[in-house]
Motif scaffolding. Structure first.
Motif, PDB file in Angstrom:
ATOM      1  N   ASP A  85       0.821  -1.212   0.000  1.00 51.12           N
ATOM      2  CA  ASP A  85       0.000   0.000   0.000  1.00 51.12           C
ATOM      3  C   ASP A  85       0.854   1.261   0.000  1.00 51.12           C
ATOM      4  N   VAL A  86       1.881   1.280   0.832  1.00 52.02           N
ATOM      5  CA  VAL A  86       2.703   2.480   1.004  1.00 52.02           C
ATOM      6  C   VAL A  86       4.168   2.080   1.105  1.00 52.02           C
ATOM      7  N   TYR A  87       5.011   2.838   0.435  1.00 50.54           N
ATOM      8  CA  TYR A  87       6.462   2.666   0.547  1.00 50.54           C
ATOM      9  C   TYR A  87       7.040   3.958   1.107  1.00 50.54           C
ATOM     10  N   ARG A 110      17.149  -3.802  -3.519  1.00 54.31           N
ATOM     11  CA  ARG A 110      15.938  -4.178  -2.785  1.00 54.31           C
ATOM     12  C   ARG A 110      14.982  -2.995  -2.671  1.00 54.31           C
ATOM     13  N   GLU A 111      15.528  -1.793  -2.512  1.00 52.28           N
ATOM     14  CA  GLU A 111      14.674  -0.606  -2.433  1.00 52.28           C
ATOM     15  C   GLU A 111      13.879  -0.419  -3.724  1.00 52.28           C
ATOM     16  N   LYS A 112      14.531  -0.635  -4.861  1.00 51.67           N
ATOM     17  CA  LYS A 112      13.827  -0.445  -6.134  1.00 51.67           C
ATOM     18  C   LYS A 112      12.766  -1.520  -6.341  1.00 51.67           C
ATOM     19  N   ILE A 113      13.066  -2.743  -5.946  1.00 56.80           N
ATOM     20  CA  ILE A 113      12.075  -3.819  -6.058  1.00 56.80           C
ATOM     21  C   ILE A 113      10.828  -3.480  -5.246  1.00 56.80           C
ATOM     22  N   VAL A 114      11.023  -3.037  -4.022  1.00 60.54           N
ATOM     23  CA  VAL A 114       9.885  -2.719  -3.156  1.00 60.54           C
ATOM     24  C   VAL A 114       9.140  -1.489  -3.673  1.00 60.54           C
ATOM     25  N   ALA A 115       9.875  -0.480  -4.117  1.00 59.58           N
ATOM     26  CA  ALA A 115       9.232   0.732  -4.639  1.00 59.58           C
ATOM     27  C   ALA A 115       8.362   0.419  -5.850  1.00 59.58           C
ATOM     28  N   GLN A 116       8.868  -0.405  -6.764  1.00 64.38           N
ATOM     29  CA  GLN A 116       8.124  -0.720  -7.980  1.00 64.38           C
ATOM     30  C   GLN A 116       6.848  -1.505  -7.701  1.00 64.38           C
ATOM     31  N   ILE A 122       6.421   7.258  -1.051  1.00 68.96           N
ATOM     32  CA  ILE A 122       6.703   8.486  -0.313  1.00 68.96           C
ATOM     33  C   ILE A 122       8.197   8.552  -0.017  1.00 68.96           C
ATOM     34  N   ILE A 123       8.816   9.651  -0.401  1.00 68.64           N
ATOM     35  CA  ILE A 123      10.240   9.856  -0.154  1.00 68.64           C
ATOM     36  C   ILE A 123      10.389  10.968   0.872  1.00 68.64           C
ATOM     37  N   ILE A 124      11.189  10.709   1.897  1.00 67.26           N
ATOM     38  CA  ILE A 124      11.350  11.645   3.011  1.00 67.26           C
ATOM     39  C   ILE A 124      12.806  12.112   3.081  1.00 67.26           C
ATOM     40  N   PHE A 212      16.477   6.399  -9.560  1.00 68.62           N
ATOM     41  CA  PHE A 212      15.071   6.059  -9.371  1.00 68.62           C
ATOM     42  C   PHE A 212      14.245   7.102 -10.119  1.00 68.62           C
ATOM     43  N   ILE A 213      13.617   6.676 -11.201  1.00 69.76           N
ATOM     44  CA  ILE A 213      12.837   7.575 -12.049  1.00 69.76           C
ATOM     45  C   ILE A 213      11.379   7.125 -12.023  1.00 69.76           C
ATOM     46  N   ASP A 214      10.469   8.069 -11.812  1.00 73.01           N
ATOM     47  CA  ASP A 214       9.032   7.774 -11.700  1.00 73.01           C
ATOM     48  C   ASP A 214       8.741   6.868 -10.507  1.00 73.01           C
ATOM     49  N   LEU A 215       9.521   7.004  -9.459  1.00 68.92           N
ATOM     50  CA  LEU A 215       9.318   6.186  -8.263  1.00 68.92           C
ATOM     51  C   LEU A 215       9.154   7.055  -7.020  1.00 68.92           C
ATOM     52  N   CYS A 216       8.600   8.243  -7.218  1.00 70.40           N
ATOM     53  CA  CYS A 216       8.274   9.123  -6.094  1.00 70.40           C
ATOM     54  C   CYS A 216       6.943   9.800  -6.385  1.00 70.40           C
ATOM     55  N   ASP A 217       5.936   9.492  -5.576  1.00 68.37           N
ATOM     56  CA  ASP A 217       4.626  10.140  -5.722  1.00 68.37           C
ATOM     57  C   ASP A 217       4.531  11.398  -4.869  1.00 68.37           C
ATOM     58  N   ILE A 218       5.059  11.310  -3.660  1.00 71.10           N
ATOM     59  CA  ILE A 218       5.045  12.452  -2.742  1.00 71.10           C
ATOM     60  C   ILE A 218       6.431  12.601  -2.133  1.00 71.10           C
ATOM     61  N   LEU A 219       6.992  13.783  -2.254  1.00 65.42           N
ATOM     62  CA  LEU A 219       8.260  14.108  -1.605  1.00 65.42           C
ATOM     63  C   LEU A 219       7.952  14.930  -0.362  1.00 65.42           C
ATOM     64  N   ILE A 220       8.412  14.454   0.781  1.00 70.51           N
ATOM     65  CA  ILE A 220       8.232  15.187   2.032  1.00 70.51           C
ATOM     66  C   ILE A 220       9.585  15.756   2.435  1.00 70.51           C
ATOM     67  N   VAL A 221       9.650  17.076   2.512  1.00 68.76           N
ATOM     68  CA  VAL A 221      10.904  17.770   2.803  1.00 68.76           C
ATOM     69  C   VAL A 221      10.774  18.523   4.118  1.00 68.76           C
TER      70      VAL A 221
END
Length: 251
Positions: A85-87, A110-116, A122-124, A212-221
């Motif tokens: 549901d959420v990464y 492993r991060e890319k596998i899970v993200a895809q 969500i990237i923080i 990582f391209i097209d693997l961020c829906d929301i960036l939290i800064v």
């Protein structure tokens, strides 16, 4: 005088802001690194105090899995779960198109596998990770199979990268959780990131890379004046934030 806020405080603020996207019953992808650890601890606290229930997690590294278990977060695998549901993960660098460089902690594959395989990604980050274009601040990690180490090192150098094999604190080659090596390749600003990614994907000796391209829906800064959410396409918002933040504002 501008506010001075420790980077660790900003990392924690960004991580905790991501938790509002996690709902009861969710299956969560847990990234790896110094920012995500605060998210894992926060999830554990929410389970403990009863504000969150019935979640499961897939971790992207042995270290994140151990932290999840310490926080009593139930774990699962792709043998049991088809879609997450959420990464939630951090990044070493992110640009205005929300392209990322990841892999500073060595878990990029492993991060890319899970993200895809996650519905919401969500990237923080703290504001020091922002740049106009990926490669400006961070080298590109490339995970390679042991057999191909020399060949892929030469290949990356042929692309005019300053490339070296990553070593651990003992000076030995760093070994990923997958048993592979990492080459850190400094290209400077990567102007054609999608083309670069396709080129690296085509190499049989490369297990994965940190673009990582097209693997961020929301960036939290998190930055000295608060926490901002940026979605893909909001380049002006990103640029305004980048222009407003000085490296001297964190320490």
């Amino acid at each position: 005088m501008k506010k001075m806020i420790p980077t660790e405080v900003l990392k924690e603020q960004a991580a905790l802001a991501a938790l509002k996207f996690v709902k009861n019953g969710d299956t969560i992808g847990l990234g790896t690194g110094s920012t995500v650890k605060y998210a894992i601890d926060g999830l554990g606290n929410n389970l403990k105090n009863g504000t969150l229930s019935d979640i499961k997690a897939i971790s992207t590294s042995l270290s994140s899995e151990a932290r999840a278990k310490d926080n009593k977060i139930p774990t699962t695998s792709f043998d049991e779960t088809v879609k997450l549901d959420v990464y939630i993960d951090g990044a070493d660098e992110v640009d205005q198109a929300l392209r990322l460089i990841k892999g500073g902690g060595g878990a990029l594959l492993r991060e890319k596998i899970v993200a895809q395989n996650s519905a919401l990604k969500i990237i923080i980050v703290d504001a020091s990770k922002l740049s106009e274009r990926v490669g400006e601040k961070w080298h590109l990690p490339v995970e390679v199979f042991p057999l191909a180490l020399g060949a892929e090192l030469n290949f990356l150098k042929s692309l005019d990268a300053v490339a070296r094999v990553r070593t651990d604190d003992k000076g030995e080659p760093f070994i990923t959780d997958n048993g592979n090596f990492i080459i850190d390749a400094n290209f400077g600003r990567i102007h054609k990131a999608r083309k670069m990614a396709k080129m690296l994907d085509a190499r049989a000796g490369i297990a994965g890379h940190g673009l990582f391209i097209d693997l961020c829906d929301i960036l939290i800064v998190a930055y000295p004046n608060g926490v901002m959410h940026i979605r893909k396409g909001e380049k002006e918002t990103f640029k305004n934030l980048l222009d407003s933040v000085s490296p001297a504002q964190t320490f």
